[in-house]
Design a protein around this motif. Structure first.
Motif, PDB file in Angstrom:
ATOM      1  N   VAL A 156       0.845  -1.199   0.000  1.00 27.66           N
ATOM      2  CA  VAL A 156       0.000   0.000   0.000  1.00 27.66           C
ATOM      3  C   VAL A 156       0.879   1.246   0.000  1.00 27.66           C
ATOM      4  CG1 VAL A 156      -2.006  -0.985   1.167  1.00 27.66           C
ATOM      5  CG2 VAL A 156      -0.140  -0.041   2.524  1.00 27.66           C
ATOM      6  N   SER A 157       0.320   2.339  -0.503  1.00 28.28           N
ATOM      7  CA  SER A 157       1.017   3.617  -0.421  1.00 28.28           C
ATOM      8  C   SER A 157       0.820   4.167   0.987  1.00 28.28           C
ATOM      9  CB  SER A 157       0.461   4.606  -1.445  1.00 28.28           C
ATOM     10  OG  SER A 157      -0.877   4.961  -1.121  1.00 28.28           O
ATOM     11  N   ASP A 158       1.684   5.064   1.408  1.00 25.14           N
ATOM     12  CA  ASP A 158       1.561   5.665   2.743  1.00 25.14           C
ATOM     13  C   ASP A 158       0.228   6.392   2.888  1.00 25.14           C
ATOM     14  OD1 ASP A 158       4.086   4.717   3.097  1.00 25.14           O
ATOM     15  OD2 ASP A 158       5.080   6.674   3.110  1.00 25.14           O
ATOM     16  N   ASN A 201      -5.132   6.635   5.412  1.00 24.96           N
ATOM     17  CA  ASN A 201      -6.548   6.862   5.183  1.00 24.96           C
ATOM     18  C   ASN A 201      -7.383   5.716   5.761  1.00 24.96           C
ATOM     19  OD1 ASN A 201      -8.862   8.227   3.985  1.00 24.96           O
ATOM     20  ND2 ASN A 201      -8.862   6.596   2.459  1.00 24.96           N
ATOM     21  N   LEU A 202      -6.911   4.473   5.588  1.00 23.66           N
ATOM     22  CA  LEU A 202      -7.605   3.317   6.154  1.00 23.66           C
ATOM     23  C   LEU A 202      -7.511   3.301   7.672  1.00 23.66           C
ATOM     24  CD1 LEU A 202      -6.812   0.372   3.711  1.00 23.66           C
ATOM     25  CD2 LEU A 202      -8.940   1.609   4.018  1.00 23.66           C
ATOM     26  N   LEU A 203      -6.368   3.725   8.197  1.00 23.97           N
ATOM     27  CA  LEU A 203      -6.217   3.810   9.646  1.00 23.97           C
ATOM     28  C   LEU A 203      -7.258   4.759  10.230  1.00 23.97           C
ATOM     29  CD1 LEU A 203      -4.668   3.348  12.337  1.00 23.97           C
ATOM     30  CD2 LEU A 203      -3.224   5.294  11.688  1.00 23.97           C
ATOM     31  N   ASN A 225     -11.580  -1.446   0.129  1.00 25.79           N
ATOM     32  CA  ASN A 225     -10.812  -0.319  -0.391  1.00 25.79           C
ATOM     33  C   ASN A 225      -9.738  -0.753  -1.387  1.00 25.79           C
ATOM     34  OD1 ASN A 225     -11.443   2.464   1.150  1.00 25.79           O
ATOM     35  ND2 ASN A 225     -11.827   0.741   2.529  1.00 25.79           N
ATOM     36  N   GLY A 226      -9.924  -1.943  -1.963  1.00 24.54           N
ATOM     37  CA  GLY A 226      -9.073  -2.386  -3.064  1.00 24.54           C
ATOM     38  C   GLY A 226      -7.740  -2.991  -2.693  1.00 24.54           C
ATOM     39  N   ILE A 227      -7.551  -3.329  -1.407  1.00 25.49           N
ATOM     40  CA  ILE A 227      -6.305  -3.987  -0.994  1.00 25.49           C
ATOM     41  C   ILE A 227      -6.589  -5.481  -0.879  1.00 25.49           C
ATOM     42  CG2 ILE A 227      -4.499  -4.131   0.756  1.00 25.49           C
ATOM     43  CD1 ILE A 227      -5.192  -1.261   1.534  1.00 25.49           C
TER      44      ILE A 227
END
Length: 277
Positions: free
Chosen positions: A93-95, A100-102, A161-163
Motif C-alpha cells: 500500500v502507499s503511505d 486513510n484506512l487507519l 478499499n481495493g487492498i
C-alpha cells in the motif's frame, strides 16, 4: 533554580539564565496552545492548498519521540490497563492509502466506544520480504478489543478499499494483533515505546503519529523547586545525573529517576491533574 519534571526525568535550570519564570505549573498540554484567529486559519488553508501537490517526507524528530513517550506514560497513569494493537496490510500500500484506512478504522472504533483514547505511530516493515518497507501501525489504546470481530473488520475494510491479498481468501491472523499492557508497570510501557518509537527513523509520505484529543490535552511536565528532586536523592533513587552544555544555551542539570513504589507517589500532582481531564 527551577526544575522541570516528568516521570523518570528531572531537568534543573536557572531562571535568570533563561530570562523568565514559567507561567504555568503544569505544561505539555494542547490546552495551553494559543488559539488561532479566524484570519490566520484562512491564510493557513490558502498556503496549504498551494503545497497540496508537493510531496513532503515526514519523520519522527527527537522532540517528537520524547513527546510520544511522555504522552503514552501519562496516558498509562490514567488507566489500569491498555492494549497494544498492530495493524498490518494484506498487500503493498502507499503511505497515503494506509493512513486513510487507519483513520477509517479509528473513526469506527470511536463510534462504538464511549471512552476511546489512543496514540498511534507509523513504522516501516523490515522483516516481511514480500512487502519490505510497507507501512504498518502501532496503536496504544484504552479499549478492550473483541479480537475476532475487529480482525474481520480490519480485513474487510482493506478488501472494500481495493487492498487484496496475494492469494485469494488469504486472511493472515497477524493483520490485527493485540497485546495487553499492565499500565501499573511503567517499565513495560516504556519498553514498548522504546522498541517501536525510538528506533523509528524512516520517512513517510503521510502523518507519522497522532493521538486522540484528550490524550493531546494531557499534561506531561510540571515545575518545582530543587527540593522536589532532593527527595529522590534522599531515597537513593537517582539512577544517573549529568549536565548538558551548549554554546547557545546555559548549563542544565539532568537527573534520571528510578520509578518504583517509593517514587511514583511523588508524581501524584501530575496524575491528579490528568485524571481530572
Amino acid at each position: 533554580m527551577i526544575v522541570k519534571n516528568t516521570y523518570g526525568t528531572s531537568v534543573a535550570f536557572s531562571t535568570s539564565q533563561f530570562g523568565r519564570v514559567p507561567k504555568h505549573e503544569f505544561v505539555g498540554s494542547a490546552l495551553l496552545r494559543p488559539k488561532q484567529k479566524p484570519n490566520q486559519k484562512k491564510q493557513k488553508s490558502k498556503s496549504s492548498a498551494k503545497k497540496k501537490d508537493e510531496i513532503k517526507l515526514r519523520s519522527l524528530s527527537k522532540r517528537s519521540k520524547q513527546k510520544i513517550r511522555k504522552k503514552i506514560t501519562c496516558f498509562a497513569r490514567c488507566y489500569k490497563r491498555l492494549s497494544f494493537v498492530t495493524l498490518t496490510f494484506l498487500n503493498k500500500v502507499s503511505d497515503e492509502q494506509a493512513v486513510n484506512l487507519l483513520r477509517k478504522f479509528l473513526d469506527n472504533a470511536k463510534k462504538r466506544s464511549a471512552d476511546f483514547e489512543y496514540v498511534w505511530v507509523a513504522e516501516r516493515q523490515d522483516k516481511n520480504s514480500e512487502f519490505k518497507g510497507n507501512v504498518h501501525f502501532h496503536i496504544i489504546t484504552n479499549k478492550y478489543w473483541k479480537i475476532e470481530k475487529w480482525w474481520n473488520y480490519w480485513i474487510d475494510l482493506q478488501l472494500k478499499n481495493g487492498i487484496n491479498p496475494r492469494e485469494k481468501g488469504f486472511k493472515p491472523s497477524s493483520a490485527f494483533d493485540v497485546k495487553q499492557l499492565n499500565s501499573n508497570n511503567i517499565r513495560s510501557i516504556a519498553s514498548y515505546v522504546t522498541k517501536y518509537v525510538t528506533k523509528n527513523s524512516a520517512k513517510f509520505k503521510c502523518q507519522v503519529w497522532n493521538c486522540s484529543r484528550r490524550v493531546s490535552e494531557l499534561y506531561t511536565d510540571f515545575y518545582t523547586t530543587t527540593e522536589f528532586t532532593a527527595q529522590f536523592e534522599r531515597l537513593n533513587a537517582v539512577i544517573k545525573q549529568f549536565e548538558v552544555k551548549d554554546k547557545k544555551s546555559p548549563v542544565i542539570n539532568v537527573k534520571m529517576i528510578n520509578l518504583n513504589r517509593q517514587t511514583l507517589p511523588m508524581y501524584k500532582r501530575l496524575d491528579d491533574k490528568n485524571k481530572a481531564i
